[in-house]
Scaffold this motif. Structure first.
Motif, mmCIF file in Angstrom:
data_model
loop_
_atom_site.group_PDB
_atom_site.id
_atom_site.type_symbol
_atom_site.label_atom_id
_atom_site.label_comp_id
_atom_site.label_asym_id
_atom_site.label_seq_id
_atom_site.Cartn_x
_atom_site.Cartn_y
_atom_site.Cartn_z
ATOM 1 N N GLY A 12 -10.843 6.754 14.568
ATOM 2 C CA GLY A 12 -10.215 6.365 13.305
ATOM 3 C C GLY A 12 -11.029 5.287 12.614
ATOM 4 N N GLY A 16 -8.076 -0.772 10.920
ATOM 5 C CA GLY A 16 -8.107 -1.034 12.356
ATOM 6 C C GLY A 16 -9.460 -0.626 12.923
ATOM 7 N N GLU A 35 -14.519 9.446 12.764
ATOM 8 C CA GLU A 35 -13.601 9.548 11.612
ATOM 9 C C GLU A 35 -13.695 10.948 11.042
ATOM 10 O OE1 GLU A 35 -11.112 7.689 9.766
ATOM 11 O OE2 GLU A 35 -11.078 9.706 8.899
ATOM 12 N N ARG A 37 -12.059 12.078 8.219
ATOM 13 C CA ARG A 37 -12.041 12.134 6.763
ATOM 14 C C ARG A 37 -13.493 12.098 6.279
ATOM 15 N NH1 ARG A 37 -7.617 9.852 3.678
ATOM 16 N NH2 ARG A 37 -6.782 8.907 5.558
ATOM 17 N N GLY A 42 -10.165 4.760 5.905
ATOM 18 C CA GLY A 42 -8.802 5.140 6.272
ATOM 19 C C GLY A 42 -7.854 5.269 5.099
ATOM 20 N N THR A 43 -6.576 5.174 5.415
ATOM 21 C CA THR A 43 -5.531 5.247 4.398
ATOM 22 C C THR A 43 -5.751 4.151 3.354
ATOM 23 O OG1 THR A 43 -3.979 6.034 6.068
ATOM 24 C CG2 THR A 43 -3.021 5.145 4.051
ATOM 25 N N GLY A 48 -4.437 4.373 -0.178
ATOM 26 C CA GLY A 48 -3.403 3.358 0.049
ATOM 27 C C GLY A 48 -3.618 2.117 -0.770
ATOM 28 N N CYS A 49 -3.915 1.015 -0.058
ATOM 29 C CA CYS A 49 -4.021 -0.317 -0.689
ATOM 30 C C CYS A 49 -4.879 -0.292 -1.945
ATOM 31 C CB CYS A 49 -4.661 -1.331 0.259
ATOM 32 S SG CYS A 49 -4.334 -1.125 2.012
ATOM 33 N N LYS A 53 -3.693 -0.572 -5.839
ATOM 34 C CA LYS A 53 -3.935 -1.827 -6.555
ATOM 35 C C LYS A 53 -4.758 -1.593 -7.825
ATOM 36 C CE LYS A 53 -1.552 -2.786 -3.959
ATOM 37 N NZ LYS A 53 -0.954 -2.218 -2.740
ATOM 38 N N GLY A 116 -11.691 13.078 16.627
ATOM 39 C CA GLY A 116 -11.859 12.664 18.016
ATOM 40 C C GLY A 116 -10.665 13.104 18.858
ATOM 41 N N GLY A 147 -3.926 5.470 12.893
ATOM 42 C CA GLY A 147 -3.123 5.164 11.714
ATOM 43 C C GLY A 147 -1.800 5.890 11.621
ATOM 44 N N ASP A 315 -1.619 0.868 12.619
ATOM 45 C CA ASP A 315 -0.350 1.551 12.318
ATOM 46 C C ASP A 315 0.158 2.412 13.470
ATOM 47 O OD1 ASP A 315 -0.509 0.469 9.785
ATOM 48 O OD2 ASP A 315 -0.430 2.387 8.711
ATOM 49 N N MET A 321 3.227 -2.124 9.307
ATOM 50 C CA MET A 321 2.134 -1.187 8.984
ATOM 51 C C MET A 321 1.354 -1.756 7.812
ATOM 52 S SD MET A 321 3.917 2.488 9.445
ATOM 53 C CE MET A 321 3.727 3.395 10.964
ATOM 54 N N LEU A 322 0.470 -2.692 8.112
ATOM 55 C CA LEU A 322 -0.292 -3.379 7.079
ATOM 56 C C LEU A 322 -1.764 -3.429 7.464
ATOM 57 C CD1 LEU A 322 2.163 -6.351 6.442
ATOM 58 C CD2 LEU A 322 1.774 -4.369 4.952
ATOM 59 N N ALA A 323 -2.613 -3.378 6.456
ATOM 60 C CA ALA A 323 -4.054 -3.364 6.708
ATOM 61 C C ALA A 323 -4.504 -4.638 7.419
ATOM 62 C CB ALA A 323 -4.797 -3.206 5.383
HETATM 63 P P1 FAD Z 1 -5.439 4.203 8.716
HETATM 64 O O1 FAD Z 1 -5.887 3.376 7.602
HETATM 65 O O2 FAD Z 1 -4.386 5.217 8.497
HETATM 66 O O3 FAD Z 1 -6.751 4.904 9.296
HETATM 67 C C1 FAD Z 1 -6.710 5.836 10.310
HETATM 68 C C2 FAD Z 1 -7.891 6.756 10.143
HETATM 69 O O4 FAD Z 1 -7.985 7.542 11.331
HETATM 70 C C3 FAD Z 1 -7.767 7.735 8.995
HETATM 71 O O5 FAD Z 1 -8.891 7.643 8.158
HETATM 72 C C4 FAD Z 1 -7.699 9.117 9.664
HETATM 73 O O6 FAD Z 1 -8.394 10.102 8.931
HETATM 74 C C5 FAD Z 1 -8.390 8.838 10.969
HETATM 75 N N1 FAD Z 1 -7.992 9.714 12.078
HETATM 76 C C6 FAD Z 1 -6.737 10.004 12.501
HETATM 77 N N2 FAD Z 1 -6.793 10.782 13.600
HETATM 78 C C7 FAD Z 1 -8.107 10.982 13.867
HETATM 79 C C8 FAD Z 1 -8.806 11.684 14.871
HETATM 80 N N3 FAD Z 1 -8.175 12.330 15.852
HETATM 81 N N4 FAD Z 1 -10.156 11.685 14.826
HETATM 82 C C9 FAD Z 1 -10.842 11.036 13.848
HETATM 83 N N5 FAD Z 1 -10.228 10.349 12.874
HETATM 84 C C10 FAD Z 1 -8.881 10.314 12.896
HETATM 85 N N6 FAD Z 1 -1.359 -2.331 3.499
HETATM 86 C C11 FAD Z 1 -1.649 -3.586 3.089
HETATM 87 O O7 FAD Z 1 -1.845 -4.468 3.937
HETATM 88 N N7 FAD Z 1 -1.739 -3.907 1.766
HETATM 89 C C12 FAD Z 1 -1.519 -2.989 0.803
HETATM 90 O O8 FAD Z 1 -1.616 -3.311 -0.394
HETATM 91 C C13 FAD Z 1 -1.201 -1.663 1.188
HETATM 92 N N8 FAD Z 1 -0.985 -0.711 0.249
HETATM 93 C C14 FAD Z 1 -0.707 0.565 0.664
HETATM 94 C C15 FAD Z 1 -0.453 1.520 -0.319
HETATM 95 C C16 FAD Z 1 -0.167 2.810 0.044
HETATM 96 C C17 FAD Z 1 0.085 3.842 -1.022
HETATM 97 C C18 FAD Z 1 -0.140 3.169 1.428
HETATM 98 C C19 FAD Z 1 0.123 4.591 1.834
HETATM 99 C C20 FAD Z 1 -0.376 2.228 2.409
HETATM 100 C C21 FAD Z 1 -0.647 0.910 2.028
HETATM 101 N N9 FAD Z 1 -0.874 -0.087 2.973
HETATM 102 C C22 FAD Z 1 -1.138 -1.375 2.577
HETATM 103 C C23 FAD Z 1 -0.821 0.190 4.412
HETATM 104 C C24 FAD Z 1 -2.240 0.336 4.982
HETATM 105 O O9 FAD Z 1 -2.913 1.352 4.285
HETATM 106 C C25 FAD Z 1 -2.190 0.651 6.459
HETATM 107 O O10 FAD Z 1 -1.381 -0.288 7.136
HETATM 108 C C26 FAD Z 1 -3.578 0.627 7.066
HETATM 109 O O11 FAD Z 1 -4.421 1.551 6.431
HETATM 110 C C27 FAD Z 1 -3.519 0.927 8.563
HETATM 111 O O12 FAD Z 1 -4.813 0.927 9.091
HETATM 112 P P2 FAD Z 1 -5.168 1.816 10.376
HETATM 113 O O13 FAD Z 1 -6.617 1.595 10.610
HETATM 114 O O14 FAD Z 1 -4.221 1.534 11.465
HETATM 115 O O15 FAD Z 1 -4.902 3.324 9.935
#
Ligand code: FAD
Ligand code: NAI
Length: 468
Positions: A12, A16, A35, A37, A42-43, A48-49, A53, A116, A147, A315, A321-323
């Motif tokens: 991912g 994170g 990754e 995507r 990520g999201t 997302g963020c 914004k 992965g 995520g 997440d 669930m915050l970046a």
């Molecule tokens: P993610 O960002 O979800 O990344 C996970 C990645 O893993 C993805 O790219 C996915 O493609 C990849 N993946 C999944 N499974 C596999 C696999 N098996 N193999 C390879 N790749 C894989 N948070 C804030 O703090 N501030 C904000 O302003 C904010 N705004 C947001 C607005 C929206 C519309 C949304 C939906 C979310 C928002 N968030 C915000 C929340 C924030 O996006 C998440 O908390 C954050 O992205 C989590 O990070 P992560 O690395 O855990 O997961």
């Protein structure tokens, strides 16, 4: 594929995963990030963020140009160019995701493109879009950072045409005549605000009898009042029972949670935003004996899962669930697996809603302190009495500081008003240092700034607010 033996393989590439990869590179670990995507980030960066914004910023200026500029002596009639607004958002997103690629190169991290799948202790298979295994990586440690995805609701099928989730709502082809949002949480209110500002009628249907659960109740009340004044309508305490989409719109059925007559609303688009759930599809957790909990989260003890050498952050694990929470865990987890002492202060993770007014908070709410039976004191200061806010005609909201009644340690900060997203960091630093409210009250703040509201609220804890 590059040499396939690594110290750490991260699955991912979101906040994170990419921060874990960068920190691993900095500490001299041989790291790969898998990754699936087409872009990193990520999201957060892709859907997302950052895109949210970008639209919040552009739509805020558009709305201000139409309603507030005239009273400043600037007369314009703004004209919306939605394709351009979307294009500038997409350009910014691309620049940011490319920035992560650059940081990977700088820190000697390999981006392995594909999905992965854990294939036993220390093994990660990489699959292409057709599900074909294209390679196998060996790793001393594996970090799961996969995520989350939007939660679904029976009877409301997201087609990304008329019934959309946040990803669809970030790229609507037109301004809806009527947008109905299911869920008065952060996504619903941020994206609802975007489309309201661009001209849509917006109705928010929420299950609970309040908006933004988890946010200090006094702040949430003020927030709802402000959004209502902007033209967002709320239907609280409502249970959605189904949505029927046609080519041109959606009919949404709901009924009061407490019982009563069912209602329907006709919408051009419906945004489903009732929370997010962890994403672990096809991850191969069973090959190392990891079970997710009832809600799909991977449980950890300081980011360590039940399987030796497998860690989880962001997440996909418990917590907000915050970046920035994902980023904190990434750093701490990598430092731990590199033999250092990683730490996350879970009590000092701020939250922000990037609307007008903005909402920002850190630490305990009044409701939480009451439930704990903890004696606390409150200092509050309204933005109507803050000179910078007044001069800028942005006087909605207040700053509230909660401190322990006996020790004066700051227990929570709850801000609603202009630019409070930039002010909450000060409260986080204070809380990390276990500051007393008096420490902020006796710290010189620049004048005139909105941040003086935090100082004046801190003075209020001991009853000596000077400017209200
Ligand atoms: P993610 O960002 O979800 O990344 C996970 C990645 O893993 C993805 O790219 C996915 O493609 C990849 N993946 C999944 N499974 C596999 C696999 N098996 N193999 C390879 N790749 C894989 N948070 C804030 O703090 N501030 C904000 O302003 C904010 N705004 C947001 C607005 C929206 C519309 C949304 C939906 C979310 C928002 N968030 C915000 C929340 C924030 O996006 C998440 O908390 C954050 O992205 C989590 O990070 P992560 O690395 O855990 O997961
Ligand atoms: P959320 O948890 O913030 O809000 C969901 C809302 O939907 C709640 O008010 C809940 O009571 C309501 N709800 C749940 N089921 C319902 C139902 N059946 N009918 C009607 N209402 C229902 O979730 P949201 O807004 O989807 O955001 C997901 C996560 O993304 C957030 O928790 C947040 O962590 C993150 N995020 C953060 C942002 C930020 O930091 N500025 C911006 C956007 C998202």
């Amino acid at each position: 594929m590059p040499d396939t033996t690594y110290d750490v393989v991260i699955i991912g590439g979101g906040p994170g995963g990419y921060n874990a990869a960068i920190r691993a590179g900095q500490l001299g670990l041989k790291a790969a990030c898998v990754e699936m995507r087409g872009t990193l980030g990520g999201t957060c960066l892709n859907v997302g963020c950052m895109p949210s914004k970008a639209l919040l910023h552009a739509s805020e200026l558009y709305a201000a140009a139409g309603s507030e500029f005239a009273k400043l002596g600037i007369e314009v009639t703004p004209k919306l160019n939605l394709p351009q607004m979307m294009a500038q958002k997409d350009e910014s997103v691309t620049a940011l995701t490319k920035g992560i690629e650059f940081l990977f190169k700088k820190n000697k991290v390999d981006w392995v493109k594909g999905a992965g799948r854990i294939a036993g202790p220390g093994k990660v298979e990489v699959l292409d879009a057709d599900g074909k295994v294209t390679g196998t990586l060996s790793a001393r440690d594996i970090v799961v950072a996969t995520g989350s995805e939007p939660s679904s609701l029976p009877g409301v099928t997201v087609d990304q045409k008329r019934i959309v989730d946040s990803t669809g709502a970030l790229a609507l082809p037109e301004v809806p005549g009527h947008l109905v949002v299911i869920g008065a949480g952060i996504i619903g209110l941020e994206l609802g605000s975007v489309w309201r500002r661009l001209g849509a009628k917006v109705t928010v249907v929420e299950f609970l009898d309040r908006i933004t659960p988890g946010v200090d109740a006094e702040v949430a009340k003020t927030f709802q009042r402000a959004l209502t004044k902007q033209g967002i309508a709320f239907k609280l305490g409502m249970k959605v029972t189904g949505a029927t989409a046609s080519k041109t719109g959606v009919s949404l059925a709901f009924e009061p949670v407490a019982g009563g007559a069912a209602e329907t609303l006709d919408a051009d688009y419906v945004l489903l935003a009732i929370g997010r759930r962890p994403y672990t599809q096809g991850l191969g957790l069973e090959t190392v004996g990891i079970e997710t909990d009832k809600r799909g989260f991977i449980a950890t003890d300081h980011w360590k899962t039940s399987a030796p050498g497998v860690w989880a952050i962001g997440d996909v694990t418990h917590g907000p669930m915050l970046a920035h929470k994902a980023e904190e865990e990434a750093v701490a987890c990598i430092e731990r697996l590199a033999g250092k002492a990683g730490h996350v202060s879970y009590g000092v993770i701020p939250g922000v809603i990037y609307t007008t007014p903005e909402v920002a908070w850190v630490g305990k709410t009044e409701e939480e302190l009451k439930a704990e039976g903890r004696a606390y004191k409150v200092g509050k200061f309204p933005f109507t009495a803050n000179s910078r806010a007044k001069i800028n005609h942005e006087t909605e909201g207040f700053a509230k500081i909660l401190a322990d009644a006996a020790t004066d340690e700051i227990l929570g900060a709850h801000l609603i008003g202009p630019s409070v997203s930039e002010m909450i960091g000060e409260c986080c630093v204070a809380m990390e240092f276990r500051a007393a409210s008096e420490d902020i009250a006796r710290t010189c703040h620049p004048h005139p700034t909105r941040s003086e509201a935090v100082r004046q609220a801190s003075m209020g804890v001991e009853g000596w607010t000077m400017q209200a």
